[in-house]
Design a protein around this motif. Structure first.
Motif, mmCIF file in Angstrom:
data_model
loop_
_atom_site.group_PDB
_atom_site.id
_atom_site.type_symbol
_atom_site.label_atom_id
_atom_site.label_comp_id
_atom_site.label_asym_id
_atom_site.label_seq_id
_atom_site.Cartn_x
_atom_site.Cartn_y
_atom_site.Cartn_z
ATOM 1 N N ALA A 21 71.502 41.741 56.934
ATOM 2 C CA ALA A 21 72.202 42.386 55.933
ATOM 3 C C ALA A 21 72.766 41.027 55.000
ATOM 4 O O ALA A 21 72.832 41.108 54.166
ATOM 5 C CB ALA A 21 73.485 44.228 56.402
ATOM 6 N N VAL A 22 73.955 40.660 56.248
ATOM 7 C CA VAL A 22 74.643 40.008 55.090
ATOM 8 C C VAL A 22 73.686 38.663 54.739
ATOM 9 O O VAL A 22 73.947 38.225 53.867
ATOM 10 C CB VAL A 22 75.627 38.966 56.236
ATOM 11 N N SER A 23 72.596 38.633 54.922
ATOM 12 C CA SER A 23 71.632 37.207 55.233
ATOM 13 C C SER A 23 71.138 37.137 53.420
ATOM 14 O O SER A 23 70.737 37.022 52.719
ATOM 15 C CB SER A 23 70.990 36.691 55.889
ATOM 16 N N ALA A 36 83.320 38.020 57.226
ATOM 17 C CA ALA A 36 84.874 38.049 57.688
ATOM 18 C C ALA A 36 85.172 40.142 58.617
ATOM 19 O O ALA A 36 85.151 39.884 59.044
ATOM 20 C CB ALA A 36 86.012 37.589 56.920
ATOM 21 N N ALA A 37 84.270 40.467 57.039
ATOM 22 C CA ALA A 37 84.077 41.753 58.040
ATOM 23 C C ALA A 37 83.093 42.595 59.274
ATOM 24 O O ALA A 37 83.336 42.883 59.862
ATOM 25 C CB ALA A 37 83.435 42.738 56.587
ATOM 26 N N GLU A 43 84.719 42.262 66.651
ATOM 27 C CA GLU A 43 86.028 42.042 67.131
ATOM 28 C C GLU A 43 86.724 43.934 67.924
ATOM 29 O O GLU A 43 86.768 44.264 68.806
ATOM 30 C CB GLU A 43 87.072 41.714 66.846
ATOM 31 N N ARG A 44 86.696 44.390 66.836
ATOM 32 C CA ARG A 44 86.815 45.554 66.643
ATOM 33 C C ARG A 44 85.753 47.117 68.163
ATOM 34 O O ARG A 44 86.280 47.509 69.175
ATOM 35 C CB ARG A 44 86.834 45.878 66.059
ATOM 36 N N ALA A 71 81.348 47.345 59.215
ATOM 37 C CA ALA A 71 79.619 47.571 59.169
ATOM 38 C C ALA A 71 79.022 49.307 59.241
ATOM 39 O O ALA A 71 79.042 49.066 60.833
ATOM 40 C CB ALA A 71 79.536 46.837 60.154
ATOM 41 N N PRO A 72 78.710 49.613 58.500
ATOM 42 C CA PRO A 72 78.034 50.684 59.392
ATOM 43 C C PRO A 72 76.792 50.846 59.857
ATOM 44 O O PRO A 72 75.881 49.752 59.509
ATOM 45 C CB PRO A 72 77.435 51.599 58.615
#
Length: 175
Positions: A21-23, A36-37, A43-44, A71-72
């Motif tokens: 999705a980020v790419s 970062a998100a 991490e969460r 991030a659904p």
């Protein structure tokens, strides 16, 4: 409990889907923000797994919910449902597992689908479904035990724990 090995597999799957999705983002600033998100979501999620393993289900649920909000991804719904079931929030767990099966679709392995369906079979014996129909304004709100659960008209039943409940339909200007 799905076992730590299963959760690690799910986490890796989540991370791979999120990287894809980020790419797709073209702006370098947006890419940095998305990265970062995604890092925060991972991490969460990791923290939620640790808390779940320690039996801190309320805190684990909060971490899983936040990771999913950032991030659904249907994969996280499994962990959310597990934590809800441990907290005896059976109606929420049923709804979450049903959503997991729906969103996961054909991407779910047969063994995972069967595991979730068995858990749903057990959980559905602990909940009831209330269908509310009323005449009056379309803007009526439905409350169960003084908590707003939706608006009318609605074809969706309201999931509740087994037992007695107070059901109210409220609309401005009506008793």
């Amino acid at each position: 409990n799905g076992g730590s090995g299963v959760r690690v597999h799910l986490l890796n799957h989540l991370f791979i889907v999120l990287i894809i999705a980020v790419s797709m983002t073209t702006s370098p600033l947006a890419l940095a923000q998305d990265s970062a998100a995604l890092r925060e979501a991972r991490e969460r999620f990791d923290h939620g797994v640790m808390l779940y393993d320690r039996g801190e289900f309320e805190a684990a649920l909060a971490e899983f919910m936040r990771a999913h909000e950032i991030a659904p991804n249907y994969v996280v719904l499994f962990n959310i449902g597990q934590a809800q079931a441990e907290l005896r929030r059976y109606p929420e767990a049923v709804a979450t597992f049903e959503l997991y099966l729906s969103q996961g679709g054909e991407r779910l392995s047969e063994s995972r689908r069967q595991e979730v369906e068995e858990q749903l079979s057990h959980l559905t014996r602990l909940v009831g479904r209330i269908r509310v129909e009323a005449t009056g304004p379309a803007s009526s709100s439905v409350f169960v035990d003084h908590v707003e659960m939706g608006r009318l008209p609605s074809d969706a039943p309201i999931l509740v724990t087994a037992g007695r409940h107070v059901v109210e339909v409220r609309a401005e200007g009506y008793l």
